[in-house]
Design an enzyme around this catalytic site. Structure first.
Site, PDB file in Angstrom:
ATOM      1  N   ARG A  65      29.786  65.967  35.966  1.00  0.00           N
ATOM      2  CA  ARG A  65      29.543  67.435  35.359  1.00  0.00           C
ATOM      3  C   ARG A  65      29.107  68.329  36.842  1.00  0.00           C
ATOM      4  O   ARG A  65      28.415  68.486  37.355  1.00  0.00           O
ATOM      5  CB  ARG A  65      28.364  67.571  34.616  1.00  0.00           C
ATOM      6  CG  ARG A  65      28.143  68.991  34.023  1.00  0.00           C
ATOM      7  CD  ARG A  65      27.062  69.002  32.793  1.00  0.00           C
ATOM      8  NE  ARG A  65      27.020  70.364  32.573  1.00  0.00           N
ATOM      9  CZ  ARG A  65      25.829  71.138  32.648  1.00  0.00           C
ATOM     10  NH1 ARG A  65      24.733  70.355  33.292  1.00  0.00           N
ATOM     11  NH2 ARG A  65      25.850  72.466  32.673  1.00  0.00           N
ATOM     12  N   HIS A  84      27.600  78.447  35.576  1.00  0.00           N
ATOM     13  CA  HIS A  84      26.199  77.964  35.407  1.00  0.00           C
ATOM     14  C   HIS A  84      25.504  78.975  36.244  1.00  0.00           C
ATOM     15  O   HIS A  84      24.997  78.929  37.530  1.00  0.00           O
ATOM     16  CB  HIS A  84      26.336  76.684  36.391  1.00  0.00           C
ATOM     17  CG  HIS A  84      25.054  75.785  36.336  1.00  0.00           C
ATOM     18  ND1 HIS A  84      24.973  74.473  35.815  1.00  0.00           N
ATOM     19  CD2 HIS A  84      23.752  76.040  36.362  1.00  0.00           C
ATOM     20  CE1 HIS A  84      23.886  74.012  35.883  1.00  0.00           C
ATOM     21  NE2 HIS A  84      22.871  75.031  36.132  1.00  0.00           N
ATOM     22  N   GLU A 119      22.832  77.024  29.869  1.00  0.00           N
ATOM     23  CA  GLU A 119      21.678  77.461  29.505  1.00  0.00           C
ATOM     24  C   GLU A 119      21.630  79.091  29.395  1.00  0.00           C
ATOM     25  O   GLU A 119      20.719  79.632  30.012  1.00  0.00           O
ATOM     26  CB  GLU A 119      20.618  77.113  30.501  1.00  0.00           C
ATOM     27  CG  GLU A 119      20.446  75.617  30.642  1.00  0.00           C
ATOM     28  CD  GLU A 119      19.278  75.123  31.503  1.00  0.00           C
ATOM     29  OE1 GLU A 119      18.750  76.249  32.398  1.00  0.00           O
ATOM     30  OE2 GLU A 119      18.856  74.014  31.479  1.00  0.00           O
ATOM     31  N   ASN A 139      20.408  70.038  27.861  1.00  0.00           N
ATOM     32  CA  ASN A 139      19.591  69.887  28.881  1.00  0.00           C
ATOM     33  C   ASN A 139      18.028  69.700  28.540  1.00  0.00           C
ATOM     34  O   ASN A 139      17.535  70.692  28.013  1.00  0.00           O
ATOM     35  CB  ASN A 139      19.449  71.040  30.035  1.00  0.00           C
ATOM     36  CG  ASN A 139      21.012  71.308  30.513  1.00  0.00           C
ATOM     37  OD1 ASN A 139      21.961  70.312  30.385  1.00  0.00           O
ATOM     38  ND2 ASN A 139      21.236  72.225  31.310  1.00  0.00           N
ATOM     39  N   TYR A 154      14.254  68.326  29.611  1.00  0.00           N
ATOM     40  CA  TYR A 154      13.372  67.992  30.664  1.00  0.00           C
ATOM     41  C   TYR A 154      11.861  67.635  29.976  1.00  0.00           C
ATOM     42  O   TYR A 154      11.033  66.977  30.661  1.00  0.00           O
ATOM     43  CB  TYR A 154      13.278  68.869  31.956  1.00  0.00           C
ATOM     44  CG  TYR A 154      14.658  68.963  32.662  1.00  0.00           C
ATOM     45  CD1 TYR A 154      15.656  69.975  32.196  1.00  0.00           C
ATOM     46  CD2 TYR A 154      14.741  68.386  33.689  1.00  0.00           C
ATOM     47  CE1 TYR A 154      16.990  70.201  32.893  1.00  0.00           C
ATOM     48  CE2 TYR A 154      16.014  68.606  34.444  1.00  0.00           C
ATOM     49  CZ  TYR A 154      17.011  69.457  34.163  1.00  0.00           C
ATOM     50  OH  TYR A 154      18.036  69.566  35.042  1.00  0.00           O
ATOM     51  N   GLU A 214      22.146  67.277  30.987  1.00  0.00           N
ATOM     52  CA  GLU A 214      21.189  67.301  32.205  1.00  0.00           C
ATOM     53  C   GLU A 214      19.572  66.687  31.742  1.00  0.00           C
ATOM     54  O   GLU A 214      19.070  67.023  30.796  1.00  0.00           O
ATOM     55  CB  GLU A 214      20.684  68.538  32.591  1.00  0.00           C
ATOM     56  CG  GLU A 214      21.703  69.565  33.690  1.00  0.00           C
ATOM     57  CD  GLU A 214      21.366  70.474  34.002  1.00  0.00           C
ATOM     58  OE1 GLU A 214      19.876  70.853  34.117  1.00  0.00           O
ATOM     59  OE2 GLU A 214      21.937  71.451  34.149  1.00  0.00           O
TER      60      GLU A 214
HETATM   61  C1  GBH Z   1      17.978  73.498  34.654  1.00  0.00           C
HETATM   62  O1  GBH Z   1      17.390  74.514  34.350  1.00  0.00           O
HETATM   63  C2  GBH Z   1      19.405  73.870  35.488  1.00  0.00           C
HETATM   64  O2  GBH Z   1      20.592  73.856  34.675  1.00  0.00           O
HETATM   65  C3  GBH Z   1      19.681  73.440  36.645  1.00  0.00           C
HETATM   66  O3  GBH Z   1      20.548  74.174  37.416  1.00  0.00           O
HETATM   67  C4  GBH Z   1      18.284  72.992  37.376  1.00  0.00           C
HETATM   68  O4  GBH Z   1      18.540  72.816  38.550  1.00  0.00           O
HETATM   69  C5  GBH Z   1      17.582  72.000  36.752  1.00  0.00           C
HETATM   70  O5  GBH Z   1      17.468  72.464  35.265  1.00  0.00           O
HETATM   71  C6  GBH Z   1      16.135  71.734  37.150  1.00  0.00           C
HETATM   72  O6  GBH Z   1      15.429  72.709  37.220  1.00  0.00           O
HETATM   73  O7  GBH Z   1       8.889  78.465  30.644  1.00  0.00           O
HETATM   74  O8  GBH Z   1      10.548  79.287  29.399  1.00  0.00           O
HETATM   75  O9  GBH Z   1      11.212  78.876  31.346  1.00  0.00           O
HETATM   76  C7  GBH Z   1      16.245  74.498  34.004  1.00  0.00           C
HETATM   77  C8  GBH Z   1      15.313  75.732  34.109  1.00  0.00           C
HETATM   78  C9  GBH Z   1      13.172  76.463  33.954  1.00  0.00           C
HETATM   79  C10 GBH Z   1      14.641  75.981  31.914  1.00  0.00           C
HETATM   80  C11 GBH Z   1      12.085  76.209  32.988  1.00  0.00           C
HETATM   81  C12 GBH Z   1      13.279  75.543  31.201  1.00  0.00           C
HETATM   82  C13 GBH Z   1      10.971  76.217  31.028  1.00  0.00           C
HETATM   83  C14 GBH Z   1      10.891  76.911  29.966  1.00  0.00           C
HETATM   84  N1  GBH Z   1      14.260  75.544  33.280  1.00  0.00           N
HETATM   85  N2  GBH Z   1      12.046  76.578  31.857  1.00  0.00           N
HETATM   86  S1  GBH Z   1      10.208  78.481  30.362  1.00  0.00           S
END
Ligand code: GBH
Length: 492
Positions: free
Chosen positions: A83, A128, A174, A314, A316, A389
């Protein structure tokens, strides 16, 4: 389960995609090479104070020049998909207000062809987070309806030149993060917010995120429409969108907290998916925002009928959600009346939802993987899903020895536990068709610059040398064990 005469215990279907994920701004570098135009992230990172370590993506991990070497790393892992995203400003330096940059088209053609030669399917994101600065200047960049035509024009060019070989298209990465961080907290470009939510006063955090989201949703719809009408029959690919997801667990069993968690999900995920899939915003949003929610015209609804073929997830991390209608919560991001009076927090009775990490928003909660997949499966009628992701970040520590830097046991445990959790959802019938690890390499981690590392491979930023971590070898073995169908290379 018997596969090819061999016994396999893999819960994943034969055609399952295993891959790694990346994005153009975080990986490519070559920010002015071969005619690329400047984009909003070039512009943003070049302003002092925006990025923790003062860095930018001018060079990043130089994937633009080193992609063949990086393909060898993927080959070793045994992935059957990759991807990546196309840099809009590399293909159209001035958007539709200028010419196509043929060197940019050439670059992605070479990348796509090299992938296919190795039997690795390209899974391509059109944007992106990045957009040509020309369009950012004209439109702010998602505040004007006109941007739909720009995105449609760009998507058309990508389908036309790459669609004969690309079978997986994601319109946006996102968009919920783009609008929340760009127009509510203001920490991503275009850095707009009001003081209650962020560190600026140049925007309107209660209105602009919804306008920007509306234009992104319609831009997605415009691209899908072009794909459906001009290309899909012949090219036989799939088109979807990638959302950032959080599993949002009610703080308690009370009805109030359950409804609050539902509201929070409505204002995070369903905000985009409901209009695209059902042709209307979630009911919670109409109830709370009333007329300040942009309305969908007959013409918009016609476009939205084209829907999507898959949802990219995505995932996490997870949070608890508490109802704030009857109790007092401080206003601010993740806790506001505009989001329906909710408090989003990682703690319950002083206990974190999961192990904290070096990344402030990342708490390890593997169960959230099956929870969010199951939630999406149920709400959207088990439409095909891809985990686009999932990954684990660690803070760069210059004092750590290289041996320790490579011995990323916490990342291995994170991935293994999240894949186990995903397997549970799949066994229960969720139509998940792929998993992409974020990320192949350490790379430019947005506001955190190069201080946070997500790679299966370590990158030495002085030399750009890539070195395998334990997690790379672990993922290789995991794939070998779980990939039912062998990779089919174009030459085989
Ligand atoms: C992804 O973003 C991205 O797609 C990628 O580019 C990035 O490198 C990867 O994850 C790792 O970070 O407190 O409302 O912000 C994730 C970005 C930031 C989205 C934290 C979710 C948490 C909720 N994230 N956010 S908030």
């Amino acid at each position: 389960i018997k596969v090819n005469g061999e016994f396999s215990s893999s819960p994943f279907p034969r055609s399952f995609l295993f891959g790694t994920a990346s994005s153009s701004y975080q990986y490519e570098g070559a920010f002015l090479t071969d005619g690329k135009g400047l984009n909003n992230w070039d512009n943003f990172t070049h302003k002092p104070g925006n990025i923790m370590d003062g860095s930018n993506g001018d060079v990043a991990v130089d994937h633009y020049h080193r992609y063949l070497q990086d393909l060898d790393l993927m080959d070793y892992l045994g992935v059957n998909s990759y991807r990546f995203s196309i840099s809009w400003a590399r293909v159209l330096p001035k958007g539709r207000f200028g010419d196509v940059n043929w060197a940019g088209i050439d670059h992605y053609n070479k990348l796509i062809n090299a992938l296919l030669l190795k039997g690795i399917q390209p899974f391509v994101t059109l944007t992106h987070y990045d957009i040509p600065q020309e369009l950012a200047d004209r439109y702010g960049p998602w505040l004007s309806r006109e941007v739909q035509e720009d995105f449609e024009y760009y998507a058309d060019i990508c389908f036309k030149y790459f669609g004969d070989r690309v079978k997986y298209w994601a319109t946006f990465n996102e968009p919920n993060v783009v609008v929340i961080r760009g127009y509510q907290s203001g920490i991503y470009p275009p850095s707009r917010c009001s003081s209650l939510f962020g560190n600026c006063t140049n925007g309107d955090s209660e209105k602009e995120p919804f306008i920007a989201a509306h234009n992104i949703i319609l831009s997605h719809a415009a691209a899908v429409k072009i794909y459906r009408t001009k290309y899909q029959k012949e090219q036989e690919g799939n088109i979807g969108i990638v959302m950032n997801t959080l599993w949002l667990e009610p703080m308690s069993n009370s009805l109030g907290d359950k409804l609050a968690a539902e509201r929070a999900q409505a204002f995070y995920l369903n905000w985009f998916l409901d209009p695209i899939i059902f042709g209307k915003y979630p009911k919670e949003m109409y109830e709370i925002l009333g007329s300040s929610l942009p309305s969908l015209s007959k013409y918009d609804l016609e476009k939205l009928k084209n829907g999507l073929d898959f949802i990219g997830i995505n995932y996490y991390s997870s949070f608890y959600v508490k109802d704030c209608i009857f109790s007092v919560c401080e206003p601010g991001p993740g806790n506001s009346k505009t989001e329906g009076s909710i408090l989003r927090t990682a703690k319950r009775n002083g206990v974190l939802i999961g192990e904290p990490t070096d990344v402030d928003w990342l708490f390890v909660y593997p169960q959230g993987m099956s929870e969010i997949v199951t939630y999406i499966k149920e709400r959207y009628n088990n439409i095909p899903m891809y985990i686009t992701e999932n990954g684990f970040g660690e803070r760069d520590n210059p004092h750590t020895s290289i041996e320790d830097l490579l011995n990323d046991t916490r990342r291995v445990r994170y991935m293994s536990n999240h894949l186990d959790s995903l397997a549970i959802a799949v066994r229960n019938g969720a139509d998940v068709r792929g998993y992409f690890a974020w990320s192949l390499l350490d790379n430019f981690e947005w506001n955190d610059g190069y201080t946070i590392r997500f790679g299966l491979h370590h990158v030495d930023y002085a030399t750009l040398k890539r070195t395998k971590r334990l997690s790379a070898n672990w993922y290789k073995q995991y794939i070998a064990k779980h990939m039912a169908g062998k990779r089919s290379s174009a030459s085989a």
